[in-house]
Design an enzyme around this catalytic site. Structure first.
Site, mmCIF file in Angstrom:
data_model
loop_
_atom_site.group_PDB
_atom_site.id
_atom_site.type_symbol
_atom_site.label_atom_id
_atom_site.label_comp_id
_atom_site.label_asym_id
_atom_site.label_seq_id
_atom_site.Cartn_x
_atom_site.Cartn_y
_atom_site.Cartn_z
ATOM 1 N N THR A 1 0.479 -2.914 6.893
ATOM 2 C CA THR A 1 -0.530 -1.973 6.961
ATOM 3 C C THR A 1 -1.711 -2.466 7.459
ATOM 4 O O THR A 1 -2.429 -1.889 8.479
ATOM 5 C CB THR A 1 -0.627 -1.311 5.753
ATOM 6 O OG1 THR A 1 0.524 -0.600 5.281
ATOM 7 C CG2 THR A 1 -1.613 -0.164 5.746
ATOM 8 N N ASP B 1 -1.562 -10.627 -2.033
ATOM 9 C CA ASP B 1 -0.658 -10.706 -1.334
ATOM 10 C C ASP B 1 -0.462 -11.466 0.277
ATOM 11 O O ASP B 1 0.584 -12.229 0.411
ATOM 12 C CB ASP B 1 0.334 -9.351 -0.840
ATOM 13 C CG ASP B 1 -0.728 -8.193 -0.032
ATOM 14 O OD1 ASP B 1 -1.884 -8.799 0.244
ATOM 15 O OD2 ASP B 1 -0.280 -7.206 -0.159
ATOM 16 N N THR B 2 -1.576 -11.596 0.659
ATOM 17 C CA THR B 2 -1.862 -12.550 1.661
ATOM 18 C C THR B 2 -1.703 -14.073 1.368
ATOM 19 O O THR B 2 -1.198 -14.848 2.265
ATOM 20 C CB THR B 2 -3.092 -12.303 2.488
ATOM 21 O OG1 THR B 2 -2.907 -10.715 2.904
ATOM 22 C CG2 THR B 2 -3.339 -12.901 3.950
ATOM 23 N N GLY C 1 6.452 -0.484 -3.666
ATOM 24 C CA GLY C 1 6.470 -1.766 -4.358
ATOM 25 C C GLY C 1 8.035 -2.132 -4.361
ATOM 26 O O GLY C 1 8.957 -1.294 -4.279
ATOM 27 N N ASN D 1 -9.682 -9.443 8.735
ATOM 28 C CA ASN D 1 -8.792 -8.206 8.552
ATOM 29 C C ASN D 1 -8.882 -7.268 9.928
ATOM 30 O O ASN D 1 -9.872 -6.911 10.632
ATOM 31 C CB ASN D 1 -9.179 -7.227 7.345
ATOM 32 C CG ASN D 1 -8.948 -7.930 6.023
ATOM 33 O OD1 ASN D 1 -9.257 -8.917 5.733
ATOM 34 N ND2 ASN D 1 -8.561 -7.017 5.070
ATOM 35 N N GLY E 1 6.202 -7.396 7.718
ATOM 36 C CA GLY E 1 6.980 -6.360 8.260
ATOM 37 C C GLY E 1 6.790 -6.220 9.971
ATOM 38 O O GLY E 1 7.681 -5.973 10.629
ATOM 39 N N ALA F 1 0.781 -1.265 -0.162
ATOM 40 C CA ALA F 1 0.060 -0.077 -0.056
ATOM 41 C C ALA F 1 0.905 1.189 0.006
ATOM 42 O O ALA F 1 0.326 2.352 -0.450
ATOM 43 C CB ALA F 1 -1.060 -0.090 1.304
#
Length: 459
Positions: A239, A217-218, A15, A276, A379, A12
């Site tokens: 994020t 991506d998950t 990249g 989420n 992250g 988000a």
């Protein structure tokens, strides 16, 4: 002899293109190019700068050099509209834009069909918001972000399954578009492209195969979870925090819907049963407001603050938009205007650990499967305070890492498609365990204190 693969991984805020080299039991990663992902507000609407992302991707692929194949993953739900000539009809709208406000409440219960958590920015609500626009009327295809970028590389139209499963228009049972749901909502079925699955070759870019991966991506991050066996929960933390368990079938009962759990498609036919959670977004916004201070020092200072003194419900929509995050946090937590950054950071991290706890506990209860460990990847695995507090809150060991789980999952699906690695998810994850750094955090929390804090946060 190792082979090289290129993973285009879009987040988000940034990249990158990562080159993975596999062979002889070795798996190494090299980030060859990073580029910003900076949304643009124009005409009152928040957009993604998709052409800038395309340029960053192409520059990164050029820097990668010769590779066996290319795979693309990104965040979910957002899309571009393509006309009959193949032209993009405007920049994709950002999921944090307000155009979907109130739409979900008017659509009724879609859960029995799509199995998805109700989030105001789901693709289905975005399309309903766009339905009256000239772009929608002129569109020939709707392409999610990774599918749009793959189209620009290959000229091929399609919708990768794991990302399509996040739109709200896929039938969770048939794993294909729900014609009845699309018709019921008054949307155009002709916009939805054919479904493709991880491991399929999409087409070629300058002679190099472009392979469908877990393009959400998950989905790729869960492939990169270094689990042994099936008794694990996972948190893909960036994020957003995506918190849940990997199942072989969806959970569609009333309790699951009320708990706002989602059933998203995973690689190899699995179900990502998760919720989420707001994740590190509030912390990222505070850091931006403070001029990006030294995070390590700030976390060390926050660790010395009293535990669970101030907690909030981070999943409150109050915290979704950008701007004045510190003010909203102070108000929600009952803090004075002169509360220090360390106090606010401790509030965020304690509250996020509480949100992780709630989702991990409920995922086990609703799925009927127990977890003996929590894998925290992405992250957030670098945030030692968050990892320890998550272990304390959940009462389970937390295995933190790899940070690059998404890129690893992307690369491993490509490598398997090329025949460089073999086997199912267990075999892919064994390679991650053997080659990547993982840190273990043992729980040391006070269950009564965490229970009391949970009651305050969700009172």
């Amino acid at each position: 002899m190792s082979e090289a693969f290129a993973a285009v991984d879009l987040g988000a805020s940034s990249g990158r293109v990562v080159v993975g080299r596999l062979g002889g039991g070795e798996l190494t990663l090299d980030v060859v190019h990073r580029f910003p992902n900076e949304p643009v507000r124009t005409g009152g609407t928040l957009h993604w700068d998709i052409l800038s992302l395309h340029r960053g991707m192409v520059d990164g692929l050029r820097a990668a050099g010769p590779v066996t194949s290319i795979g693309i993953d990104s965040w979910a739900v957002d899309y571009g509209l393509i006309d009959e000539t193949g032209a993009l009809l405007g920049n994709p709208v950002h999921y944090r834009d307000s155009r979907t406000d109130g739409i979900a409440a008017r659509t009724g219960d879609l859960y029995p069909v799509n199995g998805l958590q109700t989030l105001p920015f789901n693709t289905v609500y975005q399309l309903l918001a766009a339905a009256g626009t000239p772009q929608y009327q002129l569109a020939r295809h709707v392409l999610l972000i990774p599918d749009l970028l793959a189209y620009w590389l290959t000229g091929e139209i399609g919708a990768e399954y794991t990302n399509a499963s996040t739109t709200g228009l896929l039938d969770v049972a048939t794993r294909d578009w729900s014609a009845s749901l699309v018709a019921e909502l008054g949307l155009r079925a002709d916009l939805l492209p054919p479904i493709r699955h991880p491991g399929e070759v999409i087409g070629h870019y300058e002679g190099t195969p472009v392979v469908a991966v877990g393009s959400h991506d998950t989905a790729s991050a869960v492939v990169g979870v270094p689990a042994s066996g099936s008794d694990f929960a996972y948190i893909s933390c960036g994020t957003w925090s995506l918190v849940g368990m990997e199942l072989d079938h969806p959970v569609l009962g009333r309790e699951s819907r009320q708990a706002n759990f989602t059933n998203e498609g995973g690689v190899d036919g699995t179900i990502r049963y998760l919720r989420n959670v707001m994740g590190l977004w509030p912390l990222q916004e505070c850091l931006r407001e403070w001029g990006t201070p030294d995070l390590a020092q700030l976390l060390a200072t926050a660790a010395a603050e009293p535990a669970l003194a101030h907690v909030v419900d981070l999943d409150d929509p109050l915290f979704l938009p950008p701007g004045d995050m510190t003010g909203r946090l102070r108000k929600a937590a009952g803090l004075s205007a002169d509360a220090s950054p360390a106090v606010l950071v401790r509030c965020i991290v304690d509250s996020l650990a509480l949100a992780h706890r709630r989702a991990v506990v409920q995922a086990q209860e609703l799925s009927g499967r127990a977890a003996s460990v929590v894998h925290l990847v992405g992250g957030g695995a670098l945030n030692e305070l968050l990892c320890q507090l998550t272990a304390d809150a959940c009462g389970l060991p937390v295995l933190a890492g790899p940070v690059e789980a998404t890129a690893l999952g992307n690369l491993l699906v490509q490598a398997r498609a090329a025949g460089v690695v073999e086997g199912g998810l267990d075999a892919l994850r064994a390679l991650v365990r053997q080659t990547q750094r993982i840190v273990r955090y043992e729980p040391r929390g006070d269950e009564a204190a965490w229970s009391a804090a949970s009651a305050r946060a969700w009172r």
